[in-house]
Design an enzyme around this catalytic site. Structure first.
Site, mmCIF file in Angstrom:
data_model
loop_
_atom_site.group_PDB
_atom_site.id
_atom_site.type_symbol
_atom_site.label_atom_id
_atom_site.label_comp_id
_atom_site.label_asym_id
_atom_site.label_seq_id
_atom_site.Cartn_x
_atom_site.Cartn_y
_atom_site.Cartn_z
ATOM 1 N N GLU A 1 3.920 -13.929 34.398
ATOM 2 C CA GLU A 1 2.719 -13.142 34.107
ATOM 3 C C GLU A 1 1.519 -13.735 34.817
ATOM 4 O O GLU A 1 1.381 -14.950 34.925
ATOM 5 C CB GLU A 1 2.382 -13.185 32.606
ATOM 6 C CG GLU A 1 3.350 -12.526 31.677
ATOM 7 C CD GLU A 1 2.884 -12.640 30.218
ATOM 8 O OE1 GLU A 1 1.673 -12.769 29.968
ATOM 9 O OE2 GLU A 1 3.751 -12.614 29.335
ATOM 10 N N GLU B 1 6.361 -16.604 25.016
ATOM 11 C CA GLU B 1 5.410 -17.720 24.852
ATOM 12 C C GLU B 1 5.561 -18.428 23.506
ATOM 13 O O GLU B 1 4.625 -18.483 22.704
ATOM 14 C CB GLU B 1 3.974 -17.230 25.031
ATOM 15 C CG GLU B 1 3.670 -16.814 26.446
ATOM 16 C CD GLU B 1 2.181 -16.556 26.691
ATOM 17 O OE1 GLU B 1 1.442 -16.334 25.717
ATOM 18 O OE2 GLU B 1 1.763 -16.584 27.852
HETATM 19 C C1 GLA Z 1 0.307 -13.846 27.290
HETATM 20 C C2 GLA Z 1 1.362 -12.993 26.646
HETATM 21 C C3 GLA Z 1 1.197 -11.539 26.909
HETATM 22 C C4 GLA Z 1 -0.251 -11.148 26.863
HETATM 23 C C5 GLA Z 1 -1.026 -11.969 27.853
HETATM 24 C C6 GLA Z 1 -2.482 -11.592 27.934
HETATM 25 O O1 GLA Z 1 0.670 -14.412 28.455
HETATM 26 O O2 GLA Z 1 2.664 -13.391 26.960
HETATM 27 O O3 GLA Z 1 1.939 -10.854 25.944
HETATM 28 O O4 GLA Z 1 -0.744 -11.350 25.589
HETATM 29 O O5 GLA Z 1 -0.960 -13.300 27.449
HETATM 30 O O6 GLA Z 1 -3.174 -12.434 28.823
#
Ligand code: GLA
Ligand code: ZN
Length: 675
Positions: A311, A151
């Site tokens: 995710e 991210e």
């Molecule tokens: C993001 C991050 C993860 C985690 C999630 C929690 O998407 O990439 O590492 O922190 O949020 O929601």
């Protein structure tokens, strides 16, 4: 068409951080994964601290063990490079890797996504780590993708970045005079004499403390800084990717994006990514359309190629003000919604809940209780089972939208940095207002960038196309001249790519639209005007353009105020096509009537549009066969009459055209349409 990676079904799994646990727990994890039908894990997302303990000291022992265990258990691996958070020793030894924020504060060690993208030390060590990892694991056949960093986000205003910004500007503009022109620096006597006069546009230089931190005194500088920051961060990605390619040229490389994340121009990332992956964390009040548009935006980054849902939470997040549980069936519904809109995976953050720090209350496949007899684990297992049955039919399958909406990050920056005319102008909201009608009526609609090939579409809507860059004006003219239907709105065509006004609004779109805008009235929150068309009265709000026609036909005019009777809604015939202009923001009823009228003009028909809360989405695979996803977003049952002969893709039951099917609350069915 192409699959995103080497897997023969929808990949099912997610972020797995066994380094947070003693080894005894790992075997239990493997047992649970098998039960749940998990077949992919994303490893090594935040392990830099243990992989590199000093400049020269690397230690892969534990990662070796984890990868071996996952490989022996037949798990596919998405291997991360760990560079989303730097080690403490590196921050101590090389403070240059620490970011300086918008307020000019140099940060200390802490947090994540915290490295200065222009730090030579960060760049050197992150790419070296990517090289070492790919060299070490290049023969492992279970690794099907590389996940660079995590991210990417934020920005930096340190001296390194400022210097790099000057180099970037020199490269782009050649001379300081060109910079002065592009930024209109004669305003307030800000003329620069030398590239060394350039400073990063932060809260201690050109920003406007007026309405929050996001307005600026020189939009062109701030927009250029965003471009530069995006490119700086993309460069970090490319450095790692290129090292990886030296060792594993056939394994695709990605980084996980975040939907409408405003700070980075994802189109620049997309060009460098083998496939798009993204993290979907809707808040509880987000509607199915608001989630669907994010998937479409992400899919559109690579012109419709399928993507990876990297995710989502199986149950709950921890970072929202209220972390509402996903209701029974909701995880399955949102998973299939992602697949319907182009995902070739269903992946979670995270596999096992941590016991400490800020994500200990974030949902996971395996909870603190460590049990497999929970609601969440049962739902995960049931979906795992279904995905096995579904097999490979959806992989690489694409949509066939004939309508598109343009969304451009630079355009958003231009709108949001603008001092005036109204802080109520909300680009994402306006884009969503139009998208919602397509969604509600189950008409496929792509989200495209300004450089996409327009000729693929019969209808293109560009809400608030404030910034018309390069030859975009001519390309839109060509599109309409050849028969396309086009619509745009208030606050469009004002500026070119440097945010310089190009004359009477809507600038380069004037001929195409056959109008010019003399004034625009920004109504305070709650104030409204109205307009009437075909006996129906709609609301006019936010920014109200007072239009003169120059060839266009007037479709409606304002009802009230000193400009009552002034046109605000027009259509222009241009070549074989039509170009519409709607000079204000309006209400849901208007968007519905208008978008459906546009679809009719463009000869785009709708199917299955008469069911409240039913989302119907089709994907077409290589051989051209259609896979139809029907998603019941209602909390109650819904009965749907099928419009063709089809076969349930999971349990293979056959259905005839006209047959009725009843969906439970939040239920989903996936069909292969029979030829
Ligand atoms: C993001 C991050 C993860 C985690 C999630 C929690 O998407 O990439 O590492 O922190 O949020 O929601
Ligand atoms: Zn920096």
């Amino acid at each position: 068409m192409g699959k995103i990676w080497n897997h023969n079904k929808i990949a099912y799994g997610g972020d797995y951080n066994p380094e947070q646990w003693p080894e005894e727990v790992w075997e239990e994890d493997m047992r649970c994964f098998k039960l749940a039908g998990i077949d992919i894990v994303t490893l090594n997302v935040f392990s830099w601290a243990s992989l590199q303990k000093d400049d020269e000291v690397y230690d892969f022992e534990r990662l070796d063990k984890i990868i071996k265990l996952c490989t022996e258990n037949d798990l596919k691996i998405c291997l991360a490079t760990s560079t989303g958070a730097h080690p403490a020793w590196m921050a101590r030894k090389y403070p240059e890797i620490l970011r300086t924020d918008f307020d000019g504060r140099k940060h200390k060690f802490g947090g994540r996504h915290n490295s200065c993208p222009n730090s030579p030390v960060y760049r050197r060590y992150s790419s070296l780590l990517a090289y070492k990892l790919s060299e070490r694991y290049k023969d492992n056949k279970n690794i099907i993708a590389w996940h660079v960093s995590n991210e990417y986000g934020g920005d930096c205003y340190c001296e390194n970045c400022e210097k790099a910004f000057r180099v970037w500007l020199k490269d782009r503009y050649k001379t300081i005079d060109e910079v002065n022109k592009a930024w209109n620096m004669s305003f307030w006597g800000h003329t620069l004499y030398d590239f060394d006069d350039v400073v990063a546009p932060s809260n201690i230089s050109e920003h406007f403390p007026l309405f929050g931190r996001d307005r600026t005194q020189f939009q062109s500088i701030s927009i250029d800084y965003r471009r530069f920051m995006t490119e700086s961060i993309v460069d970090c990605y490319k450095l790692e990717r290129d090292e990886i390619r030296k060792n594993t040229p056939d394994i695709p490389v990605t980084t996980n994006l975040m939907g409408f994340y405003p700070v980075l121009d994802y189109r620049k990332f997309a060009k460098e990514m083998e496939f798009i992956s993204w993290d979907n964390y809707p808040s509880p009040h987000e509607t199915p359309a608001e989630i669907a548009i994010c998937h479409e935006l992400m899919k559109g980054l690579k012109s419709g190629q399928s993507f990876c849902l990297m995710e989502q939470t199986p149950s709950v997040t921890n970072w929202q003000p209220f972390n509402k549980l996903k209701r029974p069936n909701e995880m399955r519904l949102l998973s299939y919604q992602a697949v319907a809109h182009g995902s070739d995976s269903v992946m979670f953050f995270q596999m096992r809940r941590s016991i400490g720090a800020c994500e200990k209350y974030h949902g996971a496949v395996i909870d603190h209780a460590g049990r497999t007899d929970t609601r969440v684990f049962r739902e995960i297992t049931a979906l795992g089972d279904e995905l096995k049955k579904l097999g490979d039919i959806t992989l690489g399958a694409r949509s066939k939208a004939r309508a598109a909406i343009i969304y451009d990050w630079e355009n958003r920056w231009g709108i949001e940095y603008s001092a005036g005319p109204s802080i109520l102008i909300d680009y994402r909201r306006e884009v969503t207002n139009y998208y919602e009608v397509f969604h509600k009526n189950n008409i496929a609609c792509d989200l495209i960038g300004p450089d996409e090939d327009f000729s693929k579409y019969d209808l293109i809507i560009a809400p608030i196309l404030y910034m018309v860059k390069g030859d975009m004006g001519e390309r839109l003219e060509k599109y309409v001249a050849e028969g396309g239907v086009f619509a745009t709105t208030y606050f469009s065509g004002y500026v070119e790519e440097h945010d310089l006004v190009t004359g009477a609004y809507p600038g380069k779109l004037k001929d195409l639209l056959g109008i010019w805008v003399e004034e625009s009235d920004a109504l305070p929150e709650g104030e409204k005007n109205s307009f009437t068309r075909d006996g129906k009265t709609y609301e006019a709000s936010i920014l109200l353009d007072l239009i003169h026609t120059e060839g266009a036909e007037v479709l409606s005019s304002y009802n009230e105020d000193f400009y009552a009777g002034t046109p605000m809604f027009t259509v222009n015939s241009f070549g074989k096509g039509k170009a519409y202009y709607i000079g204000c923001s309006s209400d849901k009823e208007f968007y519905k009537d208008f978008v459906l009228e546009l679809c009719e003009k463009a000869d785009i028909s709708k199917e299955l549009s008469n069911y409240e809360g039913l989302e119907a989405v089709s994907r077409y695979n290589d051989s051209g066969s259609e896979i139809l996803f029907l998603l019941n977003h209602n909390k109650s049952e819904l009965t749907v009459k099928l419009h063709a002969d089809m076969t349930d893709a999971i349990n293979k039951t056959e259905y005839k055209k006209g047959q009725e099917v009843t969906f439970g609350p939040r239920d989903v069915m996936i069909f292969s349409i029979n030829e």
